[in-house]
Design a protein around this motif. Structure first.
Motif, PDB file in Angstrom:
ATOM      1  N   SER A 215       0.827  -1.199   0.000  1.00  0.00           N
ATOM      2  CA  SER A 215       0.000   0.000   0.000  1.00  0.00           C
ATOM      3  C   SER A 215       0.867   1.256   0.000  1.00  0.00           C
ATOM      4  O   SER A 215       1.633   1.487   0.956  1.00  0.00           O
ATOM      5  N   PRO A 216       0.762   2.104  -1.031  1.00  0.00           N
ATOM      6  CA  PRO A 216       1.523   3.353  -1.029  1.00  0.00           C
ATOM      7  C   PRO A 216       1.166   4.246   0.162  1.00  0.00           C
ATOM      8  O   PRO A 216       2.028   4.904   0.736  1.00  0.00           O
ATOM      9  N   LEU A 217      -0.110   4.238   0.531  1.00  0.00           N
ATOM     10  CA  LEU A 217      -0.555   5.068   1.643  1.00  0.00           C
ATOM     11  C   LEU A 217       0.084   4.632   2.956  1.00  0.00           C
ATOM     12  O   LEU A 217       0.627   5.454   3.713  1.00  0.00           O
ATOM     13  N   LEU A 218       0.041   3.335   3.230  1.00  0.00           N
ATOM     14  CA  LEU A 218       0.598   2.847   4.495  1.00  0.00           C
ATOM     15  C   LEU A 218       2.117   2.924   4.516  1.00  0.00           C
ATOM     16  O   LEU A 218       2.724   3.192   5.566  1.00  0.00           O
ATOM     17  N   LEU A 247      -4.799   6.144  13.272  1.00  0.00           N
ATOM     18  CA  LEU A 247      -5.088   6.780  11.982  1.00  0.00           C
ATOM     19  C   LEU A 247      -5.122   5.741  10.867  1.00  0.00           C
ATOM     20  O   LEU A 247      -5.974   5.796   9.973  1.00  0.00           O
ATOM     21  N   ALA A 248      -4.230   4.756  10.934  1.00  0.00           N
ATOM     22  CA  ALA A 248      -4.207   3.707   9.919  1.00  0.00           C
ATOM     23  C   ALA A 248      -5.515   2.921   9.896  1.00  0.00           C
ATOM     24  O   ALA A 248      -5.978   2.492   8.833  1.00  0.00           O
ATOM     25  N   PHE A 249      -6.125   2.743  11.071  1.00  0.00           N
ATOM     26  CA  PHE A 249      -7.387   2.013  11.145  1.00  0.00           C
ATOM     27  C   PHE A 249      -8.507   2.728  10.390  1.00  0.00           C
ATOM     28  O   PHE A 249      -9.512   2.104  10.040  1.00  0.00           O
ATOM     29  N   THR A 250      -8.340   4.024  10.141  1.00  0.00           N
ATOM     30  CA  THR A 250      -9.385   4.775   9.432  1.00  0.00           C
ATOM     31  C   THR A 250      -9.226   4.683   7.914  1.00  0.00           C
ATOM     32  O   THR A 250     -10.090   5.174   7.189  1.00  0.00           O
ATOM     33  N   THR A 251      -8.140   4.089   7.439  1.00  0.00           N
ATOM     34  CA  THR A 251      -7.899   4.051   6.001  1.00  0.00           C
ATOM     35  C   THR A 251      -8.587   2.861   5.361  1.00  0.00           C
ATOM     36  O   THR A 251      -8.745   1.806   5.973  1.00  0.00           O
ATOM     37  N   GLU A 252      -8.971   3.034   4.105  1.00  0.00           N
ATOM     38  CA  GLU A 252      -9.567   1.931   3.365  1.00  0.00           C
ATOM     39  C   GLU A 252      -8.532   0.871   2.998  1.00  0.00           C
ATOM     40  O   GLU A 252      -8.864  -0.311   2.839  1.00  0.00           O
ATOM     41  N   ASP A 253      -7.268   1.282   2.869  1.00  0.00           N
ATOM     42  CA  ASP A 253      -6.234   0.324   2.480  1.00  0.00           C
ATOM     43  C   ASP A 253      -6.040  -0.768   3.524  1.00  0.00           C
ATOM     44  O   ASP A 253      -5.791  -1.939   3.169  1.00  0.00           O
TER      45      ASP A 253
END
Length: 272
Positions: A215-218, A247-253
């Motif tokens: 995941s680029p976001l993570l 904050l990571a828990f809020t991501t769709e990734d």
């Protein structure tokens, strides 16, 4: 008016060999001043910084690779001619921010940066390599800080060396000017992997492909978190990292990664 020479080249390649759709690219930044052994002149450093920012802002680029066009030298380090020229001291001082600014740029870019050390990594270039996230080295190369041999000292890169290896090893490199081979560098924690020369290019591509599917976001969140907490006391670091995990828990990734794992399929990252 004469155009400035291209001291750093920039090319894009598909990050995944089986997926040439332009959505996952790797940016190769190649030091390209072989006649001067890729000496880190002001012009080369300026071009490198600009191209790093270009790659960092390109949404299609998943991974950045820094390498060299010279057959044996990644970079010989700082430009020795500039050390001893007759420019006023104030003029030389004005240019000293290039190295720390480049180190900060390498750290602050959200995308993973791989140093593909296909030649000797010397002096200031060792600082550039250590500011990258990963270092893959050819088995034939050497690394070190020979500045003391010409009456200089690796002031700026000492901050990176001390964060990568032990104090005594760092002192030895900086105070003796001794060059070490890639295997000794790996044992000291200065490179991730040493590869036979014949297998080097393929290994770099394999590492790049392995990172590009994440995941680029993570990855970006993780890189920022590592930079922010590296020098914090344990309690402060844990507080910061807990907030980042929340904050990571809020991501769709994150949710997509778990679903893909359970369904035994490749994840479809939201921001890919």
């Amino acid at each position: 008016m004469t155009e400035s020479p291209e001291l750093v080249t920039y090319r894009l390649e598909p990050a995944l060999a089986d997926r040439d759709d332009g959505t996952a690219m790797v940016a190769y930044l190649t030091l390209n001043d072989p006649d001067r052994r890729n000496a880190l002149s002001d012009a080369l450093l300026d071009q490198l910084s600009g191209l790093l920012r270009r790659a960092g802002s390109d949404s299609q680029v998943r991974v950045i690779v820094l390498t060299s066009s010279h057959p044996r030298i990644f970079s010989s380090g700082g430009n020795l001619d500039a050390f001893a020229d007759d420019r006023p001291t104030i003029t030389k001082y004005e240019g000293l921010n290039r190295f720390p600014n480049l180190f900060r740029t390498l750290t602050e870019i959200d995308k993973p940066i791989v140093c593909a050390a296909n030649g000797d990594v010397l002096a200031g270039a060792l600082g550039i390599a250590l500011a990258c996230d990963l270092i893959i080295a050819k088995s034939s190369i050497r690394l070190g800080c020979p500045e003391i041999n010409v009456g200089a000292f690796p002031f700026m890169i000492s901050a990176l060396i001390f964060r990568a290896t032990g104090r005594l090893i760092a002192n030895e490199l900086m105070m003796t000017g001794r060059l070490i081979d890639a295997f000794e560098a790996a044992a000291a924690g200065l490179v991730n992997k040493v590869v036979d020369d014949a297998e080097f290019d393929d290994t770099v591509r394999q590492w790049v492909a392995g990172i590009a599917v994440k995941s680029p976001l993570l990855l970006g969140m993780g890189k920022r978190a590592l930079a922010a907490t590296r020098d914090l006391p344990m309690d402060s670091a844990l507080d910061y990292l807990q907030a980042q995990l929340a904050l990571a828990f809020t991501t769709e990734d994150l949710a997509e990664g778990v679903r893909a794992f359970k369904e035994k399929r490749a994840p479809q990252w939201r921001n890919a």
